[in-house]
Design a protein around this motif. Structure first.
Motif, PDB file in Angstrom:
ATOM      1  N   ARG A   1      37.215  72.103  21.494  1.00  0.00           N
ATOM      2  CA  ARG A   1      36.252  71.085  21.077  1.00  0.00           C
ATOM      3  C   ARG A   1      35.070  70.970  22.050  1.00  0.00           C
ATOM      4  NH1 ARG A   1      36.457  66.457  17.694  1.00  0.00           N
ATOM      5  NH2 ARG A   1      38.549  67.106  17.083  1.00  0.00           N
ATOM      6  N   PHE A   2      35.380  70.910  23.347  1.00  0.00           N
ATOM      7  CA  PHE A   2      34.360  70.592  24.349  1.00  0.00           C
ATOM      8  C   PHE A   2      33.178  71.558  24.300  1.00  0.00           C
ATOM      9  CE2 PHE A   2      32.478  71.221  28.526  1.00  0.00           C
ATOM     10  CZ  PHE A   2      32.150  69.928  28.893  1.00  0.00           C
TER      11      PHE A   2
ATOM     12  N   GLU B   1      27.246  72.733  22.938  1.00  0.00           N
ATOM     13  CA  GLU B   1      26.123  73.404  22.291  1.00  0.00           C
ATOM     14  C   GLU B   1      25.161  72.408  21.647  1.00  0.00           C
ATOM     15  OE1 GLU B   1      25.561  76.546  22.597  1.00  0.00           O
ATOM     16  OE2 GLU B   1      27.460  76.969  23.622  1.00  0.00           O
ATOM     17  N   ALA B   2      25.620  71.183  21.429  1.00  0.00           N
ATOM     18  CA  ALA B   2      24.790  70.177  20.760  1.00  0.00           C
ATOM     19  C   ALA B   2      24.153  69.187  21.721  1.00  0.00           C
ATOM     20  CB  ALA B   2      25.647  69.418  19.741  1.00  0.00           C
ATOM     21  N   LEU B   3      24.413  69.325  23.017  1.00  0.00           N
ATOM     22  CA  LEU B   3      23.906  68.362  23.991  1.00  0.00           C
ATOM     23  C   LEU B   3      22.387  68.461  24.160  1.00  0.00           C
ATOM     24  CD1 LEU B   3      26.612  68.690  26.796  1.00  0.00           C
ATOM     25  CD2 LEU B   3      26.412  66.896  25.058  1.00  0.00           C
ATOM     26  N   PRO B   4      21.750  67.376  24.566  1.00  0.00           N
ATOM     27  CA  PRO B   4      20.325  67.447  24.900  1.00  0.00           C
ATOM     28  C   PRO B   4      20.056  68.464  26.009  1.00  0.00           C
ATOM     29  CG  PRO B   4      21.020  65.164  24.670  1.00  0.00           C
ATOM     30  CD  PRO B   4      22.277  66.000  24.638  1.00  0.00           C
ATOM     31  N   THR B   5      18.893  69.064  25.957  1.00  0.00           N
ATOM     32  CA  THR B   5      18.469  70.029  26.963  1.00  0.00           C
ATOM     33  C   THR B   5      17.069  69.668  27.450  1.00  0.00           C
ATOM     34  OG1 THR B   5      17.400  71.522  25.384  1.00  0.00           O
ATOM     35  CG2 THR B   5      19.773  71.823  25.756  1.00  0.00           C
ATOM     36  N   ALA B   6      16.614  70.358  28.467  1.00  0.00           N
ATOM     37  CA  ALA B   6      15.256  70.110  28.969  1.00  0.00           C
ATOM     38  C   ALA B   6      14.213  70.404  27.900  1.00  0.00           C
ATOM     39  CB  ALA B   6      15.007  70.965  30.210  1.00  0.00           C
TER      40      ALA B   6
ATOM     41  N   PRO C   1      27.538  69.296  10.753  1.00  0.00           N
ATOM     42  CA  PRO C   1      27.947  70.695  10.897  1.00  0.00           C
ATOM     43  C   PRO C   1      28.885  70.918  12.096  1.00  0.00           C
ATOM     44  CG  PRO C   1      25.601  70.548  10.442  1.00  0.00           C
ATOM     45  CD  PRO C   1      26.068  69.150  10.703  1.00  0.00           C
ATOM     46  N   LEU C   2      28.632  70.199  13.206  1.00  0.00           N
ATOM     47  CA  LEU C   2      29.495  70.327  14.380  1.00  0.00           C
ATOM     48  C   LEU C   2      30.913  69.859  14.065  1.00  0.00           C
ATOM     49  CD1 LEU C   2      30.029  70.769  17.409  1.00  0.00           C
ATOM     50  CD2 LEU C   2      29.123  68.472  17.804  1.00  0.00           C
ATOM     51  N   ASP C   3      31.028  68.689  13.440  1.00  0.00           N
ATOM     52  CA  ASP C   3      32.356  68.169  13.110  1.00  0.00           C
ATOM     53  C   ASP C   3      33.071  69.085  12.128  1.00  0.00           C
ATOM     54  OD1 ASP C   3      31.954  66.015  14.753  1.00  0.00           O
ATOM     55  OD2 ASP C   3      31.277  64.674  13.157  1.00  0.00           O
ATOM     56  N   ALA C   4      32.335  69.625  11.170  1.00  0.00           N
ATOM     57  CA  ALA C   4      32.947  70.524  10.193  1.00  0.00           C
ATOM     58  C   ALA C   4      33.452  71.803  10.862  1.00  0.00           C
ATOM     59  CB  ALA C   4      31.928  70.864   9.098  1.00  0.00           C
ATOM     60  N   LYS C   5      32.687  72.298  11.823  1.00  0.00           N
ATOM     61  CA  LYS C   5      33.104  73.509  12.538  1.00  0.00           C
ATOM     62  C   LYS C   5      34.382  73.259  13.318  1.00  0.00           C
ATOM     63  CE  LYS C   5      31.407  76.872  15.933  1.00  0.00           C
ATOM     64  NZ  LYS C   5      30.269  77.248  16.809  1.00  0.00           N
TER      65      LYS C   5
END
Length: 255
Positions: A201-202, A207-212, A223-227
């Protein structure tokens, strides 16, 4: 009392440090990683300032060699310390103080450095580096783990095992993966277990976290939860007995 590998993955640009020791919580002080600047391991009679101040210099654009000189030359205790660095361009530099406990030393290759002290012998670093260089087909985290396991098989820390850590940054100041076994009878095996759990899961959430470049990150969790649900279902199916006794799925591939 430790051996470690510091590397830059030329395919993804990620930086990582893996470390193992017969010392409690080696991951608390040894690894310092920034996804855009480089990576440092500071060990032996450890100075955390080699990591914190060294990383400030890497972020300012200094080379690995310049960073190493800056933090060691000012330090009257450097003779009992060890440090190795990979900078933003993959250049390496390393220092082993002349009073570090035998066996102590370091080796540098393109985009990677290995170093250790109080080891069973030079074969520990030779095996660690060789395993890393020979497994470029593996994902970066798996490659670092394979290298550390090879070093342990060659003798590792001559006093035994207690802790290990793996930290990887992929283009950000925060880690993509940061796992530790602080006090364990088989710390590298525990890291492998933790990496497998992270993959459930982690790492998908990571991959969905905020970035610079995208300070809001992924806004639609659907889509993340479905994956994650699909992967959990696949693992459950794989765990069910079958008449075919199919082989287990292959290890993680480079993404």
């Amino acid at each position: 009392m430790t051996y470690s590998i510091v590397a830059r993955d030329p395919e993804t640009g990620a930086f990582g440090v893996a470390v193992a020791s017969r010392f409690f919580a080696v991951g608390a002080l040894v690894p310092h990683v920034h996804g855009c600047a480089g990576a440092i391991a500071t060990q032996a009679f450890v100075s955390p300032l080699y990591g914190t101040d060294g990383m400030d210099l890497l972020r300012a654009g200094k080379s690995a060699e310049a960073v190493l000189r800056a933090v060691t030359e000012r330090d009257a205790g450097r003779h009992s310390r060890q440090m190795h660095v990979i900078d933003a361009l993959g250049r390496g530099a390393a220092f082993t103080g002349d009073t570090c406990v035998d066996w102590a030393g370091h080796e540098i290759a393109e985009d990677v450095s290995v170093a250790g002290n109080m080891l069973a012998g030079p074969q520990v670093l030779e095996a660690t580096l060789a395993a890393y260089l020979e497994h470029a087909d593996l994902a970066f985290d798996a490659r670092l783990m394979r290298a550390m396991e090879a070093g342990e098989a060659a003798g590792g820390d001559k006093r035994g095992r207690q802790s290990a850590a793996l930290r990887i940054c992929r283009g950000e100041a925060y880690p993509w993966l940061d796992i530790r076994a602080d006090d364990h009878a088989d710390p590298l095996a525990e890291l492998r277990r933790l990496r497998a759990v992270a993959g459930e899961r982690f790492l998908h959430v990571a991959e969905a976290l905020p970035t610079a470049d995208n300070v809001s990150g992924t806004l639609d969790r659907g889509p993340l939860d479905a994956k994650i649900v699909a992967l959990e279902a696949a693992r459950e199916d794989a765990g069910r007995p079958s008449a075919s006794h199919a082989s287990p799925p292959a290890g993680p591939r480079r993404t």
